[in-house]
Write a protein that holds these residues in place. Structure first.
Motif, short mmCIF file in Angstrom:
data_model
loop_
_atom_site.label_atom_id
_atom_site.label_comp_id
_atom_site.label_asym_id
_atom_site.label_seq_id
_atom_site.Cartn_x
_atom_site.Cartn_y
_atom_site.Cartn_z
N LEU A 1 55.11 37.84 64.18
CA LEU A 1 53.76 37.58 64.69
C LEU A 1 52.92 36.71 63.76
O LEU A 1 52.18 35.85 64.22
CB LEU A 1 53.06 38.92 64.93
N ALA A 2 53.06 36.93 62.45
CA ALA A 2 52.26 36.13 61.51
C ALA A 2 52.97 34.84 61.14
O ALA A 2 52.40 33.75 61.25
CB ALA A 2 51.98 36.96 60.25
N ASN A 3 54.22 34.94 60.71
CA ASN A 3 54.93 33.74 60.26
C ASN A 3 55.34 32.84 61.41
O ASN A 3 55.15 31.62 61.36
CB ASN A 3 56.18 34.14 59.46
N ARG A 4 55.94 33.42 62.45
CA ARG A 4 56.48 32.61 63.52
C ARG A 4 55.39 32.15 64.50
O ARG A 4 55.38 31.00 64.93
CB ARG A 4 57.57 33.38 64.26
N LEU A 5 54.49 33.08 64.85
CA LEU A 5 53.48 32.75 65.87
C LEU A 5 52.13 32.38 65.28
O LEU A 5 51.25 31.91 65.99
CB LEU A 5 53.31 33.92 66.84
N GLY A 6 51.94 32.60 63.99
CA GLY A 6 50.73 32.14 63.32
C GLY A 6 49.51 33.03 63.47
O GLY A 6 48.38 32.58 63.21
N HIS A 7 49.67 34.28 63.85
CA HIS A 7 48.53 35.18 63.94
C HIS A 7 48.05 35.56 62.54
O HIS A 7 48.86 35.80 61.64
CB HIS A 7 48.91 36.46 64.69
N ALA A 8 46.75 35.65 62.38
CA ALA A 8 46.20 36.14 61.12
C ALA A 8 46.38 37.65 61.08
O ALA A 8 45.87 38.37 61.92
CB ALA A 8 44.72 35.78 61.02
N MET A 9 47.13 38.14 60.11
CA MET A 9 47.40 39.58 59.98
C MET A 9 47.23 39.96 58.52
O MET A 9 48.17 40.34 57.83
CB MET A 9 48.82 39.90 60.47
N THR A 10 45.98 39.85 58.05
CA THR A 10 45.69 40.00 56.62
C THR A 10 46.13 41.35 56.07
O THR A 10 46.81 41.43 55.04
CB THR A 10 44.19 39.79 56.36
N ASN A 11 45.74 42.43 56.75
CA ASN A 11 46.08 43.77 56.25
C ASN A 11 47.58 44.02 56.29
O ASN A 11 48.15 44.56 55.34
CB ASN A 11 45.35 44.84 57.06
N THR A 12 48.20 43.60 57.38
CA THR A 12 49.65 43.79 57.50
C THR A 12 50.38 43.00 56.43
O THR A 12 51.34 43.49 55.82
CB THR A 12 50.14 43.39 58.90
N ALA A 13 49.93 41.76 56.20
CA ALA A 13 50.56 40.92 55.18
C ALA A 13 50.40 41.54 53.79
O ALA A 13 51.37 41.58 53.00
CB ALA A 13 49.95 39.52 55.20
N THR A 14 49.22 42.03 53.49
CA THR A 14 48.97 42.64 52.18
C THR A 14 49.86 43.86 51.97
O THR A 14 50.48 44.03 50.91
CB THR A 14 47.49 43.04 52.05
N LEU A 15 49.95 44.72 52.99
CA LEU A 15 50.78 45.92 52.88
C LEU A 15 52.25 45.56 52.76
O LEU A 15 52.99 46.13 51.95
CB LEU A 15 50.55 46.82 54.09
N THR A 16 52.68 44.59 53.56
CA THR A 16 54.08 44.18 53.55
C THR A 16 54.49 43.67 52.17
O THR A 16 55.52 44.07 51.62
CB THR A 16 54.32 43.08 54.61
N ARG A 17 53.68 42.81 51.61
CA ARG A 17 54.01 42.22 50.30
C ARG A 17 53.87 43.25 49.17
O ARG A 17 54.66 43.22 48.22
CB ARG A 17 53.13 41.00 50.06
N ARG A 18 52.92 44.15 49.31
CA ARG A 18 52.75 45.19 48.28
C ARG A 18 53.97 46.09 48.18
O ARG A 18 54.36 46.51 47.08
CB ARG A 18 51.51 46.03 48.61
N ASP A 19 54.57 46.37 49.33
CA ASP A 19 55.65 47.36 49.37
C ASP A 19 57.05 46.75 49.30
O ASP A 19 58.04 47.46 49.45
CB ASP A 19 55.52 48.22 50.63
N ARG A 20 57.14 45.44 49.06
CA ARG A 20 58.47 44.83 48.95
C ARG A 20 59.15 45.20 47.65
O ARG A 20 58.48 45.38 46.65
CB ARG A 20 58.33 43.29 49.04
N PRO A 21 60.50 45.28 47.67
CA PRO A 21 61.36 45.12 48.85
C PRO A 21 61.46 46.42 49.64
O PRO A 21 61.62 47.50 49.06
CB PRO A 21 62.71 44.75 48.25
N ALA A 22 61.33 46.33 50.95
CA ALA A 22 61.38 47.51 51.80
C ALA A 22 62.78 48.12 51.77
O ALA A 22 63.78 47.41 51.82
CB ALA A 22 61.01 47.11 53.24
#
Length: 391
Positions: free
Chosen positions: A351-372
């Motif tokens: 949704l964010a990378n491929r379709l370009g939606h702004a997903m600030t909170n999701t992006a922050t959480l995703t990067r904080r918790d890497r590697p899943a």
């Protein structure tokens, strides 16, 4: 022509597989894409190239996977003829063993693809063969959910091995029979329990249908999935109350509020289980992302439909609180049980990378918790397979 179509429809109804609404096109592709359950060959190739190059976050994600118990080449399968799982896995007679052997099979399949070390392919086959030789049934109250969880991981492993490993898998037909006769009947007709149950069950049914190339089951599972997704994550466009699954007869506001854990104020992204806890909500959101990803690989992109909108808002809403925002009094009485789990990579990438939606909170959480890592149920290694993956 009309008579032929009517006869075909009648036959499908008798078989109980005509699940899509009148006038709607079926979802199954004309020809299934393989490997095509959650992860495509293009995604696997991208991942392999990044790991080989030592690029982050993929190399770190790979290292975490390989250091896990699931990548152990000395793992001994622990199959059972009857897996008995009660509520919250009490009793737990083979439940953990089945789920974790299935995740291990998938882990070894990924390890095989990335490293080309045939020992991992053979270990994946050993695990799949051990269970297909023995299991006959799932019993007790959690049988549908257990079948959904294990049944989500098995076809991911099987797709990679069957369609990328050049060695022999003599018992692949027996494995397919296991999926068709032991797993699919337990999940294909859905569940009226909490929504994460049916979403996980439909994830498994869709994945199994891809491996079996069963268009009727794929269509039936996808129709159930769409109805349940709409009833699981609220959008303001739904109106004053969330959508419901017709068979549940939630036909009054009082019934709906009770089913939504007592929550009576509805906002974009709220889940049917938000006020229960974020962990179960994460199961539901993860299953939505997995089915949407499989559907995209199979040629029908659900991310641009309400499925994608519900996933986008659902992830963003819960990520905000998982990151530390306090709950307003109108939300679950001001008290939240956090613990979303490693479930954001697939949806964020799409949704964010491929379709370009702004997903600030999701992006922050995703990067904080890497590697899943893995939730030890049906989610595993998604930074590795889907983190910033353009394929």
């Amino acid at each position: 022509m009309r008579r032929t179509a009517l006869l075909a429809a009648s036959a499908a109804l008798v078989a109980g597989v005509l699940a899509w609404p009148a006038g709607a096109a079926p979802d199954a592709p004309a020809a299934f894409v393989h490997p095509g359950v959650t992860v495509s060959k293009g995604q696997l190739d991208f991942t392999r190239s990044k790991v080989t190059a030592g690029a982050q976050p993929w190399k770190g994600a790979f290292d975490r996977m390989m250091a896990s118990k699931y990548a152990d080449l000395n793992r001994t399968p622990r199959p059972r003829a009857v897996v008995e799982c009660g509520s919250y896995s009490n009793p737990n007679l083979g439940c953990t063993d089945e789920r974790e052997d299935a995740i291990a099979a998938y882990t070894h399949a990924l390890a095989w693809y990335i490293t080309r070390d045939e020992r991992h392919a053979r270990k994946a086959i050993e695990l799949m063969d051990a269970w297909s030789a023995v299991i006959r049934d799932h019993t007790n109250s959690n049988a549908p959910l257990q079948t959904g969880w294990a049944g989500s991981s098995w076809p991911r492993a099987a797709e990679i091995i069957k369609y990328t490993y050049s060695g022999t898998w003599a018992n692949s037909g027996r494995f397919a029979t296991m999926l068709r006769t032991v797993y699919l009947p337990e999940i294909i007709n859905g569940s009226n329990s909490n929504g994460n149950w049916e979403l996980s069950m439909m994830e498994a049914a869709v994945g199994i249908s891809v491996f079996l190339e069963d268009k009727a089951s794929y269509d039936k599972a996808m129709a159930t999935f769409r109805t349940r997704t709409a009833a699981y994550v609220y959008l303001e466009s739904d109106g004053a109350l969330p959508k419901t699954v017709p068979s549940q007869n939630l036909n009054t506001r009082e019934k709906v509020v009770k089913y939504w854990q007592g929550q009576s104020t509805f906002v974009n992204g709220l889940s049917q289980e938000t006020c229960r806890d974020f962990t179960h909500t994460g199961y539901g959101l993860s299953a939505i992302s997995h089915v949407a990803e499989t559907s995209r690989i199979q040629g029908q992109d659900l991310y641009g439909t309400d499925v994608g909108e519900r996933l986008r808002h659902g992830l963003g809403f819960h990520a905000k609180y998982q990151l530390g925002a306090g709950a307003e009094s109108r939300l679950c009485g001001g008290s939240l049980k956090l613990g979303l789990g490693p479930v954001t990579e697939v949806g964020h990438n799409a949704l964010a990378n491929r379709l370009g939606h702004a997903m600030t909170n999701t992006a922050t959480l995703t990067r904080r918790d890497r590697p899943a890592g893995s939730n030890n149920l049906f989610v595993a290694w998604e930074t590795l397979t889907h983190g910033d993956n353009p394929a």
